[in-house]
Design a protein around this motif. Structure first.
Motif, PDB file in Angstrom:
ATOM      1  N   ALA A  35       0.877  -1.043   0.024  1.00 61.32           N
ATOM      2  CA  ALA A  35       0.054  -0.009   0.126  1.00 61.32           C
ATOM      3  C   ALA A  35       0.852   1.126   0.014  1.00 61.32           C
ATOM      4  CB  ALA A  35      -0.903   0.098   1.199  1.00 61.32           C
ATOM      5  N   ALA A  36       2.074   1.323   0.764  1.00 61.48           N
ATOM      6  CA  ALA A  36       2.992   2.316   0.800  1.00 61.48           C
ATOM      7  C   ALA A  36       3.619   2.531  -0.477  1.00 61.48           C
ATOM      8  CB  ALA A  36       3.804   2.190   2.022  1.00 61.48           C
ATOM      9  N   GLN A  37       3.812   1.488  -1.220  1.00 63.45           N
ATOM     10  CA  GLN A  37       4.503   1.537  -2.323  1.00 63.45           C
ATOM     11  C   GLN A  37       3.811   1.208  -3.716  1.00 63.45           C
ATOM     12  OE1 GLN A  37       7.423   2.381  -2.630  1.00 63.45           O
ATOM     13  NE2 GLN A  37       9.036   1.222  -1.289  1.00 63.45           N
ATOM     14  N   ALA A  38       2.469   1.920  -3.571  1.00 62.07           N
ATOM     15  CA  ALA A  38       1.707   2.037  -4.601  1.00 62.07           C
ATOM     16  C   ALA A  38       2.113   2.519  -6.143  1.00 62.07           C
ATOM     17  CB  ALA A  38       0.273   2.846  -4.331  1.00 62.07           C
ATOM     18  N   ASP A  39       3.096   3.584  -5.988  1.00 60.86           N
ATOM     19  CA  ASP A  39       3.802   4.121  -7.138  1.00 60.86           C
ATOM     20  C   ASP A  39       4.404   2.937  -7.768  1.00 60.86           C
ATOM     21  OD1 ASP A  39       2.491   6.352  -7.043  1.00 60.86           O
ATOM     22  OD2 ASP A  39       3.915   7.372  -6.079  1.00 60.86           O
ATOM     23  N   LEU A  40       5.265   2.057  -7.125  1.00 62.42           N
ATOM     24  CA  LEU A  40       6.165   1.224  -7.482  1.00 62.42           C
ATOM     25  C   LEU A  40       5.279  -0.137  -7.960  1.00 62.42           C
ATOM     26  CD1 LEU A  40       9.122   0.657  -4.927  1.00 62.42           C
ATOM     27  CD2 LEU A  40       9.077   1.901  -7.373  1.00 62.42           C
ATOM     28  N   PHE A  41       4.362  -0.320  -7.438  1.00 60.79           N
ATOM     29  CA  PHE A  41       3.477  -1.337  -7.693  1.00 60.79           C
ATOM     30  C   PHE A  41       2.661  -0.932  -9.031  1.00 60.79           C
ATOM     31  CE2 PHE A  41      -0.894  -3.451  -8.039  1.00 60.79           C
ATOM     32  CZ  PHE A  41      -0.526  -4.850  -7.843  1.00 60.79           C
ATOM     33  N   LEU A  42       2.180   0.446  -9.248  1.00 64.39           N
ATOM     34  CA  LEU A  42       1.771   0.739 -10.417  1.00 64.39           C
ATOM     35  C   LEU A  42       2.724   0.797 -11.520  1.00 64.39           C
ATOM     36  CD1 LEU A  42      -0.451   2.433 -12.013  1.00 64.39           C
ATOM     37  CD2 LEU A  42       0.312   4.393 -11.118  1.00 64.39           C
ATOM     38  N   SER A  43       3.822   0.988 -11.266  1.00 67.57           N
ATOM     39  CA  SER A  43       4.877   0.734 -12.420  1.00 67.57           C
ATOM     40  C   SER A  43       5.186  -0.588 -13.045  1.00 67.57           C
ATOM     41  CB  SER A  43       6.321   1.472 -12.105  1.00 67.57           C
ATOM     42  OG  SER A  43       7.005   0.589 -11.018  1.00 67.57           O
ATOM     43  N   ARG A  44       4.627  -1.565 -12.351  1.00 67.81           N
ATOM     44  CA  ARG A  44       5.008  -2.965 -12.737  1.00 67.81           C
ATOM     45  C   ARG A  44       3.740  -3.603 -13.455  1.00 67.81           C
ATOM     46  NH1 ARG A  44       7.963  -6.058 -14.108  1.00 67.81           N
ATOM     47  NH2 ARG A  44       7.550  -8.097 -12.718  1.00 67.81           N
ATOM     48  N   LEU A  45       2.725  -2.520 -13.665  1.00 67.66           N
ATOM     49  CA  LEU A  45       1.551  -2.917 -14.244  1.00 67.66           C
ATOM     50  C   LEU A  45       1.851  -2.503 -15.735  1.00 67.66           C
ATOM     51  CD1 LEU A  45      -1.344  -1.983 -12.041  1.00 67.66           C
ATOM     52  CD2 LEU A  45      -0.159  -4.064 -12.142  1.00 67.66           C
TER      53      LEU A  45
END
Length: 268
Positions: free
Chosen positions: A131-141
Motif C-alpha cells: 500500500a505504501a509502495q503503490a507507485d512502484l506497484f503501478l509501475s509494474r503493471l
C-alpha cells in the motif's frame, strides 16, 4: 596471500562488531535501536546475515530506523522476505517501504509472493508495504498481470483492490485490451473487485470483449458485464450474445460464466 586473507578476516570482524551493547545478546529496546541505526549500513547488513534470529531482527530494526535503502540494501531486504524467521520477514517487508526504485521488479514481485506467506504477521506487513509502495506497484503493471499461478494472480488482484481504482484504474483499464489473454484475465478480475461503477466506465470495452469467439479471457468479460445486470438487461444484443455463448461456446468455463450472467441479468 595469507596476509590478504587475514586482512579480509579483520575487515569482516570489524564489520560484525556489535553497534550497541546487547545487540548480540537479545532483542534491543527502542533507544538502542536508534543508537544502532547510526552504524554504517554495511555493518548492519552484515548482522542481517547472522545465523541467530535475534541478531537479524535487531539488524533489520536498525536498518528501518536508519531510513531509505540503497539498491544493495533493497535487494537484501527482498531476499530476507524468504527468511526462516517470521519476524525477520515482517521487518524486511517494513524496510521495503523505503526501497530504492532501481530494484522495483525484485521488490514488487517479492512482496507479491510474500503475500502468500503462512504467517499472518508477515502477510499484514507485506500488505502495508505494498500500500505504501503503490507507485512502484503501478509501475509494474501490466507486466505482473501475466500471472500463470492462480495464487499469485489472486495476490495481485487483492493488492489492486486494496490500493484502489483511483490509483490503478487507468492501468487496469489499459490492460483489458492487452495482447496477452492472461493479462486481460487478471485485469478483469481486478476490475470486478473495483465494483460496478468502475465496470460501467469501461462498458464499451467489455462489450467488445464478447465478439472474439476464441478469446481465452471471454469468460471474464461475461462476468464483468453481469456486474451491472440492470444495464445489461436493457441491451437485447448483449443478452442475445450471452445466450449464444451459453448454448454454443466450446468452453465449459465460458458456458458456466454465461449461465451465471444470464441468471443475474434475468433477475435484475
Amino acid at each position: 596471500m595469507a596476509k590478504r586473507i587475514g586482512n579480509v578476516g579483520a575487515e569482516l570482524a570489524e564489520a560484525r562488531e556489535a553497534p550497541v551493547a546487547g545487540f548480540d545478546a537479545g532483542e534491543i529496546d527502542g533507544k538502542s535501536v536508534t543508537a544502532a541505526a547510526k552504524a554504517p549500513l554495511e555493518a548492519l547488513l552484515a548482522h542481517a546475515a547472522d545465523g541467530r534470529d535475534h541478531v537479524r531482527r535487531n539488524a533489520w530494526r536498525a536498518i528501518i530506523a536508519k531510513g531509505a535503502l540503497d539498491e544493495y540494501a533493497t535487494l537484501r531486504a527482498a531476499v530476507a522476505l524468504r527468511d526462516e524467521d517470521d519476524e525477520v520477514k515482517a521487518l524486511a517487508a517494513k524496510a521495503l517501504e523505503k526501497a530504492d526504485a532501481s530494484a522495483t521488479e525484485r521488490v514488487i514481485d517479492g512482496l507479491i509472493r510474500a503475500r502468500l506467506d503462512p504467517a499472518l504477521s508477515v502477510r499484514e506487513a507485506v500488505q502495508a508495504t505494498l500500500a505504501a509502495q503503490a507507485d512502484l506497484f503501478l509501475s509494474r503493471l501490466p507486466e505482473i498481470f501475466d500471472a500463470r499461478d492462480d495464487r499469485i494472480q489472486a495476490a495481485i488482484v487483492d493488492t489492486c483492490a486494496e490500493i484502489g481504482a483511483k490509483k490503478l484504474g487507468g492501468a487496469v483499464t489499459a490492460a483489458l485490451t492487452h495482447i496477452g489473454p492472461i493479462h486481460r484475465q487478471t485485469a478483469l478480475a481486478a476490475l470486478l473487485r473495483f465494483g460496478s461503477k468502475e465496470v460501467e466506465k469501461v462498458w464499451t470495452t467489455l462489450v467488445e470483449g464478447l465478439r472474439d469467439p476464441y478469446d481465452q479471457a471471454r469468460a471474464g468479460f461475461v462476468l464483468a458485464l453481469a456486474e451491472v445486470p440492470a444495464k445489461a438487461a436493457k441491451d437485447a444484443a448483449i443478452v442475445a450474445r450471452l445466450t449464444e455463448m451459453y448454448e454454443d461456446d466450446g468452453s465449459w468455463i465460458v458456458r458456466d460464466a454465461a449461465d451465471k450472467a444470464l441468471r443475474r441479468i434475468g433477475g435484475a
